[in-house]
Design a protein around this motif. Structure first.
Motif, PDB file in Angstrom:
ATOM      1  N   ILE A  27      52.384  36.081  93.999  1.00 48.91           N
ATOM      2  CA  ILE A  27      53.994  36.984  93.372  1.00 48.91           C
ATOM      3  C   ILE A  27      54.301  38.167  94.448  1.00 48.91           C
ATOM      4  N   GLU A  28      53.138  39.364  94.983  1.00 52.36           N
ATOM      5  CA  GLU A  28      53.020  40.126  94.882  1.00 52.36           C
ATOM      6  C   GLU A  28      53.671  40.415  96.576  1.00 52.36           C
ATOM      7  N   SER A  29      52.688  39.436  97.266  1.00 53.09           N
ATOM      8  CA  SER A  29      53.298  38.473  98.580  1.00 53.09           C
ATOM      9  C   SER A  29      54.034  38.474  98.904  1.00 53.09           C
ATOM     10  N   ASN A  30      55.591  37.677  97.437  1.00 53.73           N
ATOM     11  CA  ASN A  30      56.849  36.806  97.375  1.00 53.73           C
ATOM     12  C   ASN A  30      56.702  36.099  98.428  1.00 53.73           C
ATOM     13  N   CYS A  31      55.552  35.056  98.232  1.00 54.13           N
ATOM     14  CA  CYS A  31      55.384  33.363  98.580  1.00 54.13           C
ATOM     15  C   CYS A  31      54.735  32.637  97.622  1.00 54.13           C
ATOM     16  N   GLY A  37      60.062  31.583 100.109  1.00 52.88           N
ATOM     17  CA  GLY A  37      59.343  33.072  98.660  1.00 52.88           C
ATOM     18  C   GLY A  37      60.592  32.613  97.789  1.00 52.88           C
ATOM     19  N   LEU A  38      59.733  33.960  96.148  1.00 52.69           N
ATOM     20  CA  LEU A  38      60.199  33.824  95.563  1.00 52.69           C
ATOM     21  C   LEU A  38      61.640  33.272  95.006  1.00 52.69           C
ATOM     22  N   ARG A  39      62.157  33.897  95.380  1.00 49.11           N
ATOM     23  CA  ARG A  39      63.986  33.391  95.672  1.00 49.11           C
ATOM     24  C   ARG A  39      64.768  32.410  96.333  1.00 49.11           C
TER      25      ARG A  39
END
Length: 161
Positions: A27-31, A37-39
């Motif tokens: 989550i912190e690295s958006n991966c 990616g998270l989105r």
């Protein structure tokens, strides 16, 4: 079951400390694990009207999963509890039933579709005549291959409807 601060119950999911740390780092690295990616949403191939003997059908697939959904409609007398609405019943099954642990996941997915998704707006449109006739939809979801994904299943149900 654990209770949230709002008083509503929710399912508890137990993960190890290392799994928890892995999730937090992702989550912190958006991966995500698959590199998105998270989105970023996963892309799916969607086919409609694939089963000619049903009232609605769809197939959703990508490189990880292949899901088919068929819908059968039947005219019934509305429930006395809700005489101005029809009903929707769900069944989720997997083509390859050899994975015993997945039976629980499939049952949880069926319960999520039946109870947690707000179908109230749709069920109200299924009423033909109050207290006289309403449509009952039987939604059958088949996981043809891959690991069950609620996203893919829900997308398939939406397109079959």
């Amino acid at each position: 079951m654990a209770s949230s601060s709002t008083g509503k119950s929710r399912s508890s999911v137990w993960v190890s400390q290392s799994e928890r740390q892995f999730i937090i780092q992702g989550i912190e690295s958006n991966c995500r694990v698959d590199g998105r990616g998270l989105r970023e949403v996963q892309s799916y191939n969607i086919e409609r009207g694939i089963h000619l003997l049903s009232h609605g059908s769809a197939r959703v697939s990508n490189f990880e999963i292949n899901v088919m959904c068929t819908i059968k409609a039947e005219l019934v007398k509305p429930s006395t509890n809700d005489p101005d609405a029809g009903t929707i019943e769900f069944s989720v099954d997997q083509h390859d039933n050899s994975h015993g642990g997945r039976r629980i996941a499939l049952k949880e997915m069926q319960n999520a579709l039946q109870q947690r998704v707000p179908w109230d707006d749709l069920t109200k449109t299924l009423c033909v005549q109050s207290e006289i006739a309403a449509w009952k939809l039987q939604v059958d979801v088949f996981i043809l291959s891959g690991v069950p994904s609620l996203d893919a299943v829900f997308l398939c149900v939406q397109h079959a409807l």
